[in-house]
Design a protein around this motif. Structure first.
Motif, short mmCIF file in Angstrom:
data_model
loop_
_atom_site.label_atom_id
_atom_site.label_comp_id
_atom_site.label_asym_id
_atom_site.label_seq_id
_atom_site.Cartn_x
_atom_site.Cartn_y
_atom_site.Cartn_z
N LYS A 21 0.65 -1.15 -0.03
CA LYS A 21 0.13 -0.08 -0.09
C LYS A 21 0.89 1.12 0.02
O LYS A 21 0.69 2.26 -0.64
CB LYS A 21 -0.82 0.03 1.24
CG LYS A 21 -2.25 -0.82 1.21
CD LYS A 21 -3.28 -0.31 2.04
CE LYS A 21 -4.56 -1.00 1.74
NZ LYS A 21 -4.70 -1.84 2.80
N LEU A 22 1.95 1.03 0.97
CA LEU A 22 2.86 2.60 0.92
C LEU A 22 3.41 2.71 -0.33
O LEU A 22 3.49 3.71 -0.97
CB LEU A 22 3.90 2.08 1.88
CG LEU A 22 4.84 3.24 2.16
CD1 LEU A 22 4.96 3.65 3.59
CD2 LEU A 22 6.35 2.73 1.61
N ILE A 23 3.95 1.73 -1.25
CA ILE A 23 4.43 1.59 -2.39
C ILE A 23 3.41 2.12 -3.32
O ILE A 23 3.82 3.27 -4.21
CB ILE A 23 5.15 0.56 -3.02
CG1 ILE A 23 6.32 0.24 -2.04
CG2 ILE A 23 5.70 0.53 -4.42
CD1 ILE A 23 7.09 -1.12 -2.24
N VAL A 72 10.88 5.71 0.54
CA VAL A 72 11.25 5.62 2.00
C VAL A 72 9.97 4.76 2.65
O VAL A 72 8.95 5.21 2.66
CB VAL A 72 11.34 7.05 2.74
CG1 VAL A 72 11.97 6.89 4.10
CG2 VAL A 72 12.34 7.80 1.84
N GLY A 73 10.51 3.55 3.27
CA GLY A 73 9.51 2.66 3.96
C GLY A 73 9.50 2.97 5.44
O GLY A 73 8.46 3.22 5.99
N SER A 74 10.72 3.35 6.09
CA SER A 74 10.97 3.84 7.42
C SER A 74 11.95 4.67 7.42
O SER A 74 13.08 4.72 6.78
CB SER A 74 11.03 2.65 8.21
OG SER A 74 12.22 1.85 8.02
N GLY A 75 12.26 5.38 8.44
CA GLY A 75 13.17 6.55 8.66
C GLY A 75 13.04 7.55 7.92
O GLY A 75 12.20 8.07 7.32
N SER A 76 14.33 8.60 7.87
CA SER A 76 14.38 9.86 6.99
C SER A 76 15.65 9.99 6.43
O SER A 76 16.77 9.46 6.77
CB SER A 76 13.86 10.80 7.80
OG SER A 76 14.91 11.15 9.05
N LEU A 118 14.37 1.27 2.97
CA LEU A 118 14.05 1.68 1.65
C LEU A 118 13.58 0.73 0.69
O LEU A 118 13.79 -0.48 0.71
CB LEU A 118 15.04 2.42 0.79
CG LEU A 118 15.92 3.28 1.87
CD1 LEU A 118 17.17 3.92 1.05
CD2 LEU A 118 14.90 4.74 1.78
N PHE A 119 12.58 1.10 -0.65
CA PHE A 119 12.52 0.27 -1.55
C PHE A 119 12.77 0.69 -2.71
O PHE A 119 12.71 2.16 -3.00
CB PHE A 119 10.76 -0.04 -1.65
CG PHE A 119 10.16 -0.67 -0.27
CD1 PHE A 119 10.30 -1.85 -0.05
CD2 PHE A 119 9.48 0.21 0.57
CE1 PHE A 119 9.71 -2.55 0.91
CE2 PHE A 119 8.83 -0.45 1.62
CZ PHE A 119 8.94 -1.83 1.73
N ARG A 120 13.63 -0.05 -3.32
CA ARG A 120 14.20 0.40 -4.59
C ARG A 120 13.94 -0.20 -5.80
O ARG A 120 13.79 -1.45 -6.02
CB ARG A 120 15.90 0.64 -4.29
CG ARG A 120 16.36 -0.62 -4.29
CD ARG A 120 17.99 -0.70 -4.41
NE ARG A 120 18.54 -1.54 -4.43
CZ ARG A 120 20.04 -1.95 -4.34
NH1 ARG A 120 20.69 -0.94 -4.03
NH2 ARG A 120 20.77 -3.24 -4.54
N LEU A 121 13.87 0.42 -7.07
CA LEU A 121 13.55 -0.08 -8.27
C LEU A 121 14.57 0.42 -9.47
O LEU A 121 14.89 1.39 -9.22
CB LEU A 121 12.38 0.33 -8.86
CG LEU A 121 11.66 -0.11 -10.21
CD1 LEU A 121 11.46 -1.80 -10.09
CD2 LEU A 121 10.34 0.65 -10.44
N ASP A 122 15.13 -0.65 -10.16
CA ASP A 122 16.21 -0.26 -10.99
C ASP A 122 15.57 0.35 -12.38
O ASP A 122 14.45 -0.26 -12.79
CB ASP A 122 17.22 -1.28 -11.28
CG ASP A 122 16.78 -2.33 -11.79
OD1 ASP A 122 17.07 -2.70 -13.04
OD2 ASP A 122 15.90 -3.17 -11.10
N GLN A 123 16.25 0.91 -13.30
CA GLN A 123 15.80 1.48 -14.56
C GLN A 123 15.55 0.35 -15.57
O GLN A 123 14.41 0.33 -16.07
CB GLN A 123 17.07 2.29 -15.04
CG GLN A 123 16.34 2.92 -16.41
CD GLN A 123 17.75 3.71 -17.09
OE1 GLN A 123 18.94 3.15 -17.46
NE2 GLN A 123 17.69 5.14 -16.96
N ASN A 124 16.26 -0.78 -15.50
CA ASN A 124 16.09 -1.87 -16.33
C ASN A 124 14.93 -2.49 -16.07
O ASN A 124 13.70 -2.48 -16.94
CB ASN A 124 17.18 -2.74 -16.23
CG ASN A 124 17.09 -3.95 -17.50
OD1 ASN A 124 16.82 -3.59 -18.53
ND2 ASN A 124 17.90 -5.02 -17.17
#
Length: 133
Positions: A21-23, A72-76, A118-124
């Protein structure tokens, strides 16, 4: 179950409903993802990789080539341009989306202000999912 040549299967990282949901909310707020079909958005959400970074980690360095988009899932996270603080992002905020669109140097340095999830997604992955019919 033969796989057709050139077909691309995005990696899938399991997520809690909350994380999904956050994403999803972060994607809805970002112009890059406007107009995505719900099935493509669901595939993108699955493809975000969870990473944990320690306080003080440089997540993105100004002037470097970018390849990941982050939520950002948590933190800052603090943003700095030429060494000056220009802002902070917390839970549900996203940054680095221009790296998904074109090869451009990063506009700012992003440093973990606290330990961050963090949640990350790459360009490819982003491009391959978008290109699928």
């Amino acid at each position: 179950g033969d796989i057709a040549q050139g077909s691309f299967v995005a990696k899938k990282y399991p997520k809690s409903e909350e994380d999904g949901k956050l994403i999803d909310e972060a994607l809805k707020k970002n112009f890059v993802f406007a107009g995505l079909t719900s099935s493509k958005r669901a595939e993108l959400i699955g493809a975000f990789e969870p990473v944990v970074v320690k306080k003080g980690t440089k997540i993105i360095e100004e002037g470097q080539a970018g390849d990941y988009f982050y939520i950002v899932g948590s933190g800052s996270v603090d943003f700095q341009i030429s060494g000056k603080d220009v802002g902070t992002a917390g839970m549900g905020c996203s940054f680095g989306e221009l790296a998904l669109l074109y090869q451009a140097p990063r506009a700012a340095t992003c440093v973990a202000k606290t330990q961050c999830g963090l949640f990350r997604l790459d360009q490819n992955t982003f491009r391959r999912i978008l290109a699928k019919q």
